[in-house]
Design a protein around this motif. Sequence first.
Motif, PDB file in Angstrom:
ATOM      1  N   LEU A   1      31.817  22.769  16.629  1.00 18.45           N
ATOM      2  CA  LEU A   1      32.803  22.203  17.553  1.00 18.45           C
ATOM      3  C   LEU A   1      32.473  22.691  18.956  1.00 18.45           C
ATOM      4  O   LEU A   1      32.444  23.909  19.203  1.00 18.45           O
ATOM      5  N   TYR A   2      32.211  21.753  19.865  1.00 17.65           N
ATOM      6  CA  TYR A   2      31.879  22.107  21.237  1.00 17.65           C
ATOM      7  C   TYR A   2      33.007  21.651  22.155  1.00 17.65           C
ATOM      8  O   TYR A   2      33.395  20.483  22.156  1.00 17.65           O
ATOM      9  N   LEU A   3      33.556  22.592  22.921  1.00 19.83           N
ATOM     10  CA  LEU A   3      34.593  22.287  23.891  1.00 19.83           C
ATOM     11  C   LEU A   3      33.940  22.142  25.257  1.00 19.83           C
ATOM     12  O   LEU A   3      33.399  23.102  25.805  1.00 19.83           O
ATOM     13  N   ASP A   4      33.977  20.930  25.784  1.00 18.88           N
ATOM     14  CA  ASP A   4      33.306  20.626  27.036  1.00 18.88           C
ATOM     15  C   ASP A   4      34.333  20.548  28.165  1.00 18.88           C
ATOM     16  O   ASP A   4      35.538  20.401  27.917  1.00 18.88           O
ATOM     17  N   CYS A   5      33.861  20.624  29.397  1.00 22.01           N
ATOM     18  CA  CYS A   5      34.757  20.512  30.543  1.00 22.01           C
ATOM     19  C   CYS A   5      33.931  20.268  31.799  1.00 22.01           C
ATOM     20  O   CYS A   5      32.833  20.815  31.938  1.00 22.01           O
ATOM     21  N   ARG A   6      34.440  19.443  32.707  1.00 21.66           N
ATOM     22  CA  ARG A   6      33.737  19.166  33.950  1.00 21.66           C
ATOM     23  C   ARG A   6      33.661  20.419  34.830  1.00 21.66           C
ATOM     24  O   ARG A   6      34.569  21.261  34.812  1.00 21.66           O
ATOM     25  N   THR A   7      32.600  20.498  35.604  1.00 22.94           N
ATOM     26  CA  THR A   7      32.385  21.660  36.455  1.00 22.94           C
ATOM     27  C   THR A   7      33.526  21.862  37.447  1.00 22.94           C
ATOM     28  O   THR A   7      33.995  22.989  37.643  1.00 22.94           O
ATOM     29  N   ASP A   8      34.000  20.773  38.068  1.00 25.75           N
ATOM     30  CA  ASP A   8      35.063  20.925  39.066  1.00 25.75           C
ATOM     31  C   ASP A   8      36.350  21.439  38.442  1.00 25.75           C
ATOM     32  O   ASP A   8      37.083  22.230  39.056  1.00 25.75           O
ATOM     33  N   VAL A   9      36.630  21.045  37.190  1.00 23.36           N
ATOM     34  CA  VAL A   9      37.838  21.514  36.511  1.00 23.36           C
ATOM     35  C   VAL A   9      37.693  22.990  36.130  1.00 23.36           C
ATOM     36  O   VAL A   9      38.628  23.782  36.297  1.00 23.36           O
TER      37      VAL A   9
ATOM     38  N   LEU B   1      35.879  25.179  37.661  1.00 24.78           N
ATOM     39  CA  LEU B   1      35.965  25.935  38.908  1.00 24.78           C
ATOM     40  C   LEU B   1      37.426  26.095  39.333  1.00 24.78           C
ATOM     41  O   LEU B   1      37.854  27.185  39.757  1.00 24.78           O
ATOM     42  N   ASN B   2      38.202  25.034  39.189  1.00 23.44           N
ATOM     43  CA  ASN B   2      39.617  25.097  39.548  1.00 23.44           C
ATOM     44  C   ASN B   2      40.380  26.052  38.630  1.00 23.44           C
ATOM     45  O   ASN B   2      41.248  26.807  39.101  1.00 23.44           O
ATOM     46  N   ARG B   3      40.040  26.054  37.348  1.00 23.63           N
ATOM     47  CA  ARG B   3      40.724  26.955  36.408  1.00 23.63           C
ATOM     48  C   ARG B   3      40.432  28.414  36.741  1.00 23.63           C
ATOM     49  O   ARG B   3      41.327  29.274  36.680  1.00 23.63           O
ATOM     50  N   PHE B   4      39.200  28.721  37.085  1.00 27.54           N
ATOM     51  CA  PHE B   4      38.870  30.104  37.457  1.00 27.54           C
ATOM     52  C   PHE B   4      39.533  30.482  38.777  1.00 27.54           C
ATOM     53  O   PHE B   4      39.955  31.632  38.957  1.00 27.54           O
ATOM     54  N   SER B   5      39.651  29.532  39.690  1.00 21.98           N
ATOM     55  CA  SER B   5      40.302  29.805  40.968  1.00 21.98           C
ATOM     56  C   SER B   5      41.784  30.089  40.764  1.00 21.98           C
ATOM     57  O   SER B   5      42.350  30.983  41.401  1.00 21.98           O
ATOM     58  N   GLU B   6      42.426  29.332  39.870  1.00 21.95           N
ATOM     59  CA  GLU B   6      43.855  29.508  39.632  1.00 21.95           C
ATOM     60  C   GLU B   6      44.155  30.854  38.972  1.00 21.95           C
ATOM     61  O   GLU B   6      45.158  31.502  39.276  1.00 21.95           O
ATOM     62  N   THR B   7      43.289  31.279  38.051  1.00 21.45           N
ATOM     63  CA  THR B   7      43.523  32.529  37.330  1.00 21.45           C
ATOM     64  C   THR B   7      42.897  33.733  38.029  1.00 21.45           C
ATOM     65  O   THR B   7      43.170  34.869  37.670  1.00 21.45           O
ATOM     66  N   ARG B   8      42.020  33.454  39.016  1.00 22.08           N
ATOM     67  CA  ARG B   8      41.305  34.497  39.758  1.00 22.08           C
ATOM     68  C   ARG B   8      40.459  35.376  38.837  1.00 22.08           C
ATOM     69  O   ARG B   8      40.247  36.556  39.086  1.00 22.08           O
ATOM     70  N   ARG B   9      40.016  34.778  37.761  1.00 22.74           N
ATOM     71  CA  ARG B   9      39.119  35.488  36.850  1.00 22.74           C
ATOM     72  C   ARG B   9      37.697  35.433  37.385  1.00 22.74           C
ATOM     73  O   ARG B   9      37.310  34.491  38.061  1.00 22.74           O
ATOM     74  N   ARG B  10      36.924  36.428  37.027  1.00 19.58           N
ATOM     75  CA  ARG B  10      35.505  36.438  37.372  1.00 19.58           C
ATOM     76  C   ARG B  10      34.743  35.754  36.248  1.00 19.58           C
ATOM     77  O   ARG B  10      34.951  36.060  35.079  1.00 19.58           O
ATOM     78  N   HIS B  11      33.854  34.833  36.593  1.00 18.49           N
ATOM     79  CA  HIS B  11      33.085  34.169  35.549  1.00 18.49           C
ATOM     80  C   HIS B  11      32.113  35.165  34.931  1.00 18.49           C
ATOM     81  O   HIS B  11      31.434  35.915  35.646  1.00 18.49           O
ATOM     82  N   PRO B  12      32.030  35.196  33.589  1.00 18.95           N
ATOM     83  CA  PRO B  12      31.198  36.212  32.923  1.00 18.95           C
ATOM     84  C   PRO B  12      29.717  36.136  33.259  1.00 18.95           C
ATOM     85  O   PRO B  12      29.004  37.130  33.128  1.00 18.95           O
TER      86      PRO B  12
ATOM     87  N   ALA C   1      28.434  38.568  41.516  1.00 20.77           N
ATOM     88  CA  ALA C   1      29.419  38.780  42.570  1.00 20.77           C
ATOM     89  C   ALA C   1      30.550  37.765  42.429  1.00 20.77           C
ATOM     90  O   ALA C   1      31.159  37.664  41.381  1.00 20.77           O
ATOM     91  N   ASP C   2      30.808  36.975  43.464  1.00 15.02           N
ATOM     92  CA  ASP C   2      31.912  36.004  43.412  1.00 15.02           C
ATOM     93  C   ASP C   2      31.428  34.566  43.313  1.00 15.02           C
ATOM     94  O   ASP C   2      32.168  33.636  43.602  1.00 15.02           O
ATOM     95  N   ARG C   3      30.187  34.362  42.919  1.00 17.87           N
ATOM     96  CA  ARG C   3      29.628  33.007  42.866  1.00 17.87           C
ATOM     97  C   ARG C   3      29.994  32.348  41.531  1.00 17.87           C
ATOM     98  O   ARG C   3      29.160  32.202  40.634  1.00 17.87           O
ATOM     99  N   VAL C   4      31.266  31.960  41.424  1.00 19.47           N
ATOM    100  CA  VAL C   4      31.771  31.389  40.173  1.00 19.47           C
ATOM    101  C   VAL C   4      31.030  30.104  39.820  1.00 19.47           C
ATOM    102  O   VAL C   4      30.645  29.899  38.662  1.00 19.47           O
ATOM    103  N   GLU C   5      30.822  29.244  40.799  1.00 21.65           N
ATOM    104  CA  GLU C   5      30.182  27.965  40.518  1.00 21.65           C
ATOM    105  C   GLU C   5      28.778  28.148  39.957  1.00 21.65           C
ATOM    106  O   GLU C   5      28.353  27.421  39.058  1.00 21.65           O
ATOM    107  N   ALA C   6      28.045  29.136  40.466  1.00 27.71           N
ATOM    108  CA  ALA C   6      26.699  29.406  39.954  1.00 27.71           C
ATOM    109  C   ALA C   6      26.754  29.875  38.504  1.00 27.71           C
ATOM    110  O   ALA C   6      25.917  29.492  37.680  1.00 27.71           O
ATOM    111  N   GLY C   7      27.759  30.688  38.172  1.00 27.45           N
ATOM    112  CA  GLY C   7      27.908  31.145  36.787  1.00 27.45           C
ATOM    113  C   GLY C   7      28.241  30.004  35.848  1.00 27.45           C
ATOM    114  O   GLY C   7      27.731  29.930  34.730  1.00 27.45           O
ATOM    115  N   ILE C   8      29.107  29.103  36.295  1.00 25.97           N
ATOM    116  CA  ILE C   8      29.470  27.932  35.488  1.00 25.97           C
ATOM    117  C   ILE C   8      28.234  27.081  35.214  1.00 25.97           C
ATOM    118  O   ILE C   8      27.990  26.660  34.073  1.00 25.97           O
TER     119      ILE C   8
END
Length: 295
Positions: free
Chosen positions: A92-100, A102-113, A117-124
């Motif tokens: 089972l693969y749970l997919d999601c658009r990059t912009d969504v 990015l918005n979810r990480f921005s709302e929760t202020r979580r750091r992408h694993p 640093a703070d380059r969330v989009e690069a991590g995604i």
Amino acid sequence: MTTATPDVRRLVLVTGPAGAGRASAIRALEDLGYEAIDNMPLRLIPALLENPIPDKPVALGIDPRNRDFSVASVMDTLGRISAVQGLVPELLYLDCRTDVLLNRFSETRRRHPLAEADRVEAGIQRELELLAPLKSCADILIDTSDLNVHQLRAEVEHWFSKGDHSQLAVSVQSFSYKRGLPRAVDMVFDCRFLRNPFWEPSLRASTGQDTAVRDYIRTDPRAKEFETKLADMMFWLLPAYLAEGKSHLSVALGCTGGQHRSVAMAETLGAALADAGWQVSIRHRELDRHKRKEA
């Protein structure tokens, strides 16, 4: 994909990018009666398989952050599971658009694993590239971009409820061509040739779920024939897919705005299939999106 029987247990590997809803899917599977373990290291799964087969289905959450994670190791694990008599592996693969994401990480202020640093989009982006081979070979793909947690739970229940697995589950959805084709669908039908209620001022704010809109569409002499031929084709195809061993089929109907024609045709087709005894779920992508905005 092999269909489970009462003597065969489903073992579902659940993965996808961080933020796409893996934990929520695992909790939904657990509520469905699955023995669920999230963030399961791949190296421990062989030991799990050496024990007696559990008397209920199993769901294992696979996290790309684990140090032993790789596409090759996941594929090897699926092969090992396939070799165990009495177990049916599914990815089972749970997919999601990059912009969504990015918005979810921005709302929760979580750091992408996987972000530096703070380059969330690069991590995604790095994670999506890592997981691309698994996405392409997934047995079931659920795009959570336009789903809230309750809708995701409903999708998981639709695909994995422990009902009659000899039955084919059919998902019928409507969509807007302006927002692109829905992902992971088996069939797409274009309803844009039908008379458009948008141009009728009294119907513009209504939807294809309203009787007046459906009646208006049916003033198009092609509408009834389209409904009949589409239903007849599905009645002819579904037994063939079931005989081939397919357990899930997703059908999408589109129009310009995803509000009138595609919604009406999806409702009509879903009702016809349900009346004929098929297991059907109906979803309207654009209507659901508008409801979330209003909320």
